[in-house]
Design an enzyme around this catalytic site. Sequence first.
Site, PDB file in Angstrom:
ATOM      1  N   SER A  35       1.071  -1.188   0.210  1.00 27.38           N
ATOM      2  CA  SER A  35       0.417  -0.208   0.038  1.00 27.38           C
ATOM      3  C   SER A  35       0.818   0.432  -0.110  1.00 27.38           C
ATOM      4  O   SER A  35       2.051   1.201   0.316  1.00 27.38           O
ATOM      5  CB  SER A  35      -0.523  -0.004   1.429  1.00 27.38           C
ATOM      6  OG  SER A  35       0.565   0.557   2.551  1.00 27.38           O
ATOM      7  N   LYS A  36       0.438   2.928  -0.310  1.00 20.86           N
ATOM      8  CA  LYS A  36       1.155   3.321  -0.678  1.00 20.86           C
ATOM      9  C   LYS A  36       1.918   3.882   1.022  1.00 20.86           C
ATOM     10  O   LYS A  36       2.742   4.383   1.288  1.00 20.86           O
ATOM     11  CB  LYS A  36      -0.264   4.586  -0.305  1.00 20.86           C
ATOM     12  CG  LYS A  36       0.483   5.887  -0.560  1.00 20.86           C
ATOM     13  CD  LYS A  36      -0.328   7.187  -1.303  1.00 20.86           C
ATOM     14  CE  LYS A  36       0.796   8.651  -1.202  1.00 20.86           C
ATOM     15  NZ  LYS A  36      -0.515   9.211  -1.201  1.00 20.86           N
ATOM     16  N   ARG A  37       1.224   3.185   1.960  1.00 21.84           N
ATOM     17  CA  ARG A  37       1.495   4.137   3.562  1.00 21.84           C
ATOM     18  C   ARG A  37       2.394   2.628   4.055  1.00 21.84           C
ATOM     19  O   ARG A  37       3.884   3.602   4.644  1.00 21.84           O
ATOM     20  CB  ARG A  37       0.183   2.969   4.175  1.00 21.84           C
ATOM     21  CG  ARG A  37       0.212   4.889   5.462  1.00 21.84           C
ATOM     22  CD  ARG A  37      -0.727   4.258   6.874  1.00 21.84           C
ATOM     23  NE  ARG A  37      -0.248   2.591   6.854  1.00 21.84           N
ATOM     24  CZ  ARG A  37      -1.496   1.877   8.101  1.00 21.84           C
ATOM     25  NH1 ARG A  37      -2.846   2.585   7.830  1.00 21.84           N
ATOM     26  NH2 ARG A  37      -1.543   1.278   8.106  1.00 21.84           N
ATOM     27  N   ALA A  41       4.542   1.665   1.787  1.00 24.73           N
ATOM     28  CA  ALA A  41       5.914   2.623   1.058  1.00 24.73           C
ATOM     29  C   ALA A  41       6.019   3.213   1.515  1.00 24.73           C
ATOM     30  O   ALA A  41       8.016   3.991   2.041  1.00 24.73           O
ATOM     31  CB  ALA A  41       5.017   2.245  -0.690  1.00 24.73           C
ATOM     32  N   LYS A  42       5.396   4.331   2.111  1.00 27.29           N
ATOM     33  CA  LYS A  42       5.846   5.544   2.862  1.00 27.29           C
ATOM     34  C   LYS A  42       6.354   5.421   3.403  1.00 27.29           C
ATOM     35  O   LYS A  42       7.949   5.872   4.404  1.00 27.29           O
ATOM     36  CB  LYS A  42       4.793   6.685   3.220  1.00 27.29           C
ATOM     37  CG  LYS A  42       4.659   8.146   3.069  1.00 27.29           C
ATOM     38  CD  LYS A  42       3.403   9.095   2.950  1.00 27.29           C
ATOM     39  CE  LYS A  42       4.685  10.936   4.000  1.00 27.29           C
ATOM     40  NZ  LYS A  42       2.508  11.022   4.229  1.00 27.29           N
TER      41      LYS A  42
END
Length: 483
Positions: free
Chosen positions: A248-250, A252-253
């Site tokens: 998810s984007k989270r 990755a962040k």
Amino acid sequence: MKERARFAPSPTGPLHIGGVRTALFNYLIAKKNGGEFILRIEDTDTDRTVEGAEEYIIESLKWLGLAPDKKPYKQSERKEIYLKHVDLLVENGQAYHCFDTMEELKRAKEKHGNDFKYRHDKNFGLKNTFTISKEEADSLITKGEFVIRMVVPSNETIKVKDEIRGNLSFNSNELEDKIILKSDKMPTYHLANVVDDNDMKITSVVRGEEWLSSLPFHILLYKYFSWAPPKFFHLPLILKTEGQGKLSKRDAKQQGFPVFPIAWKDSFGFKEQGFLPEGLINYLALLGWSNESDKEKYTLKELVAGFDSKRIQKSGARFDIKKATWINHLHIQDCSPKKIIEQCEGQTEAAFSRFGKKLEEIIDLIKERLNLLSDIQKEIGVFMHEPSDYDQKVLQKLNQPETLVILNFCKLHVGSSEEGSVIKEGLFKSSAENKISFGQTMKTLRLALAGSLKGPDLFKMIEIIGAEETIKRINKLTKTLKP
Ligand code: GLU
């Protein structure tokens, strides 16, 4: 038949890295067989369309080097074609009008719970052409208050082959009659997708595995229209680096990497992170695919030539940013300094401008130390300013009585010539005369110039920063060492 594969994103937001991988696999399957790569914008869900997303998708594919062969198709411009096909299904009794309001549907769902699946052959008290009079239906149709659903037959096993997963079968009793035309008279994904794939002579449908559940509906539609279905490839999920689940984007962040190819609004993309398109493409090709050999570095051309769709794996592929960065490093090594500078456009110019013609030389020197293009900022520092600090461990180790002697003769040689080879020879001689190892001399000089034992070729560095700056740095270390 000419191979034709299509990437068919919905412009509901920026492209996620999974979407980029889907585009790439479509591209590879098309090009491997000398075919065409087509872009189709699936924008029939007007409520979910996000402004700028379509342009973003096109821009991203361009940066990645995956530009489509034709002007992109846009489903919103093909409404008439879909309506014609819906009419055909209705005429043949393979689709029907439904008039239930949202409220009525909600009540039916509440009443029948898990059993509820909208079906023409089940009596859930619904309102459609099977359950109300022809007069009432005609009047509602004239008013335009309807959706159209496709007929899903009962007790059928829908069989289909997926090129990655093998033979699949679906029990039609577990499916519902899907909406194919919405109340705004736009087709849904299922109808538009199948009509277009046939119309555009698509031979391979390559998409993420989240679309597997749509497949039986598509197969039924192909059957209703008497069209031969294309080949299907449902690609494995891209998983988190560690643990369970999709990337998810989270996630990755948290690990400091993006999920978009290029910047979207205030989110960084891989481009801004310092990836070359070649590096990103190469890494993504390895997410769910590998060659027989252990080869990992590929250009896009090599991927096209070596790609074997039979070797796409079923199981999810973990995203590993360290590996992605390493692959990017390998591709940076293939770039000329000029190309590297071009790729940094819009990002590093301020730091670059002071070096003028010497910039290419500098890039050439630091290239082998770059994993990301953005590492240039850090690596170029030694050319821009004296060390603000010294590596304390090295400083302590090197702080010997002979260190000042070394710094002294370094200054002398740099003062008498700016030519690397001449300085080197001088240092060699002086080291021997003072019974100091040449290695010790080099380490000391490197500490003076770079603040640590890392950095580019020392003599080339001296040629670039010049004698005056070199001597200034030697003096600084001398002062630091002197009690
Ligand atoms: N529009 C779908 C998407 O957004 C396309 C799925 C397909 O390729 O069939 O991914």
